[in-house]
Design an enzyme around this catalytic site. Sequence first.
Site, PDB file in Angstrom:
ATOM      1  N   ARG A 233       0.848  -1.186   0.000  1.00 58.32           N
ATOM      2  CA  ARG A 233       0.000   0.000   0.000  1.00 58.32           C
ATOM      3  C   ARG A 233       0.887   1.240   0.000  1.00 58.32           C
ATOM      4  NH1 ARG A 233      -3.541  -2.354  -1.808  1.00 58.32           N
ATOM      5  NH2 ARG A 233      -5.701  -2.613  -1.092  1.00 58.32           N
ATOM      6  N   GLU A 262      -3.329   7.859  -4.930  1.00 62.63           N
ATOM      7  CA  GLU A 262      -3.564   7.395  -6.305  1.00 62.63           C
ATOM      8  C   GLU A 262      -4.805   8.053  -6.901  1.00 62.63           C
ATOM      9  OE1 GLU A 262      -3.717   3.137  -6.178  1.00 62.63           O
ATOM     10  OE2 GLU A 262      -1.647   2.959  -5.467  1.00 62.63           O
ATOM     11  N   HIS A 280      -0.351   0.813 -10.401  1.00 64.45           N
ATOM     12  CA  HIS A 280      -1.090  -0.140  -9.564  1.00 64.45           C
ATOM     13  C   HIS A 280      -1.667  -1.287 -10.406  1.00 64.45           C
ATOM     14  CE1 HIS A 280      -3.433  -0.478  -5.520  1.00 64.45           C
ATOM     15  NE2 HIS A 280      -3.104  -1.673  -6.000  1.00 64.45           N
TER      16      HIS A 280
END
Length: 315
Positions: A233, A262, A280
């Site tokens: 994360r 993000e 990601h």
Amino acid sequence: MSKVDILMPRAMLPVVMRGLEEKFTVHKPFEADDPEKLLAEVADKIRGIAVLGTRIDADFLAKFPNVEIASNFGVGYDNINVADCSAKNVVVTNTPDVLTEEVADTALGLLIMTARELSAAEKWLRDGKWESTGPYPLTGATLVGRTLGIFGLGRIGKAIAKRAEAFGLKVHYYGRNRQADVAYPYHDSLLKLAEACDTLMVVAPGGPETHHAVNGEVLAALGSNGILINIGRGTVVDEAALTEALEKGVIHGAGLDVFEDEPHVPAGLMALDRVTLLPHVGSASVHTRDAMGQLVVDNLTSWFETGKAVTPVPG
């Protein structure tokens, strides 16, 4: 018998949409002309939620008093306040296992890309520099002889460790507890792990316990040959400290698939050499995302058919 009412706050994959619509009455505010009106009309009927990124906490649950289960798309569930859910007797589920191999593959790929600067080398070729300037400069880093420290030796961490061993890397780890069935050397703090390794692989979940756990002190402990990889994360890494460490040569390089805010990526990281940045994509294949989506459906189906979820998270 009438179908159970399910809330889907955000659009999800077709496999989830189809699977839920076959068995449930699915309410999709993102398709409504007046989302707030729809939610007000169905609030008392909603018994389950299919979750994709939506923040689920006490305030959210207060609007839907009869919810029994929140089925989350993703192995991480830091968007869900599990304590708030437990207080309301709401079961929370996630999608473990089905994405383990894909994410582990991405982690090793990201490590190789970062150590050998493969993204930059490809750009060198595409920009015509191989022909106009000559071979890409020799890389200062290599995987040979490295010691990989894994922060978070869960399912994915173990899959990464197995792959790392095949590449000849020594593996150490740090987590909340020593694991009795694991032979890798254990360190009782993240700082001690970093001191013992030159490569740090972050696989830890987000949340208050891990927020900015990888800070300037930890990065300094990796040393000037150090490489940081994060596929856990974004909040686990202090991005400002990482940027400074890279700018000053405190560590050699970094590979990141996740970020604090993000899809925003700090300009400081974007500007640096020897940094590999991915949007990601750790589990982003059709195969794996469909398997994750099916598990969202299976958790809701199992709960309302048997009273048990397939993959509940600890309450």
